[in-house]
Motif scaffolding. Structure first.
Motif, short mmCIF file in Angstrom:
data_model
loop_
_atom_site.label_atom_id
_atom_site.label_comp_id
_atom_site.label_asym_id
_atom_site.label_seq_id
_atom_site.Cartn_x
_atom_site.Cartn_y
_atom_site.Cartn_z
N SER A 60 -0.60 8.59 4.67
CA SER A 60 -0.73 8.52 6.13
C SER A 60 0.27 9.41 6.85
O SER A 60 0.18 9.57 8.07
N PRO A 98 0.82 -1.22 0.00
CA PRO A 98 0.00 0.00 0.00
C PRO A 98 0.85 1.28 0.00
O PRO A 98 0.85 2.06 0.96
N GLU A 113 -1.21 4.64 0.19
CA GLU A 113 -1.79 4.81 1.51
C GLU A 113 -0.74 5.13 2.56
O GLU A 113 -0.98 5.92 3.48
#
Length: 239
Positions: free
Chosen positions: A171, A164, A167
């Motif tokens: 984050s 990921p 992501e």
């Protein structure tokens, strides 16, 4: 590849889950200390329940599926369904552990490559034992001769999704964490399987697991099978 005639839709179906009987496999005179259902050793000879294939692996192995996913949604049902259809399930790292914990017999990828996963998981599948099995054209005599010479078995299903990365960056993770989420082996396997889609089913979306299991469990024409293969490759090229 000319995949414009692929149709990006499939009928959904419930995948039949089957649990293999836990057992440890013997490697030579040494019993594996790995988790139950983690298979050690060379390729297994085809069983009577193995799905029929137009192109049998030159080393006599039964059909094989490689599963290596970051998003593990539906993974154990896929592995169980493939095992029930007669496939040998090959997997890596955490995927292999989760599959074994679900009671499905699994071959660690290092039994295929004869090398351990190394460099903190950076190198797992980048090996001729994996990519030769994916990329070999079953209808080209020189390819068949090459994999036979080097003891490489075909890999008929590849289920992979990527680390990921987006992501992780979104984050706010630190730079080092973001770098470690740059996938190398995953894209290579996806591209290899999609390139050789006339012989390899490639899965990048868990929504396709149950439809593929249903497809594999039925008799179908060559045209129907190629339509499925092209649709899956079409999705893989967009992953």
């Amino acid at each position: 590849p000319h995949l414009s005639d692929a149709t990006p839709t499939m009928a959904t179906a419930s995948a039949a889950a089957a649990s293999a009987v836990p057992r440890v496999m013997r490697t030579g005179a040494r019993v594996s200390s790995r988790a139950p259902c983690v298979r050690r050793g060379a390729s297994v000879i085809a069983s009577a329940k193995a799905s029929p294939s137009k192109y049998q692996s030159p080393n006599g192995a039964k059909p094989r599926a490689l599963i290596s996913v970051s998003d593990k949604s539906g993974m154990t049902d896929l592995a169980s369904g493939l095992a029930k259809l007669g496939y040998e399930v090959i997997s890596t790292g955490g995927s292999a552990s989760a599959i074994a914990s679900a009671g499905v017999e699994v071959t660690p990828v290092d039994e295929i490559t004869d090398f351990p996963e190394m460099l903190d998981g950076r190198v797992k599948t980048l090996h001729p034992g994996v990519h030769g099995g994916i990329l070999a054209r079953r209808d080209v005599p020189s390819h068949v001769e090459s994999v036979t010479k080097h003891g490489i078995g075909y890999i008929d299903v590849v289920a992979v999704n990527l680390y990921p990365f987006r992501e992780t960056v979104a984050s706010g993770a630190d730079f080092a964490a973001c770098v470690e989420n740059i996938d190398i082996g995953g894209p290579a396997m996806i591209r290899a399987a999609a390139k050789n889609h006339p012989f390899v089913y490639v899965l990048v979306d868990s929504a396709d697991y149950a439809p593929l299991l249903e497809h594999l469990g039925k008799t179908h024409s060559d045209a129907e099978d190629m339509s499925m293969r092209k649709m899956l490759a079409w999705k893989a090229y967009q992953h």
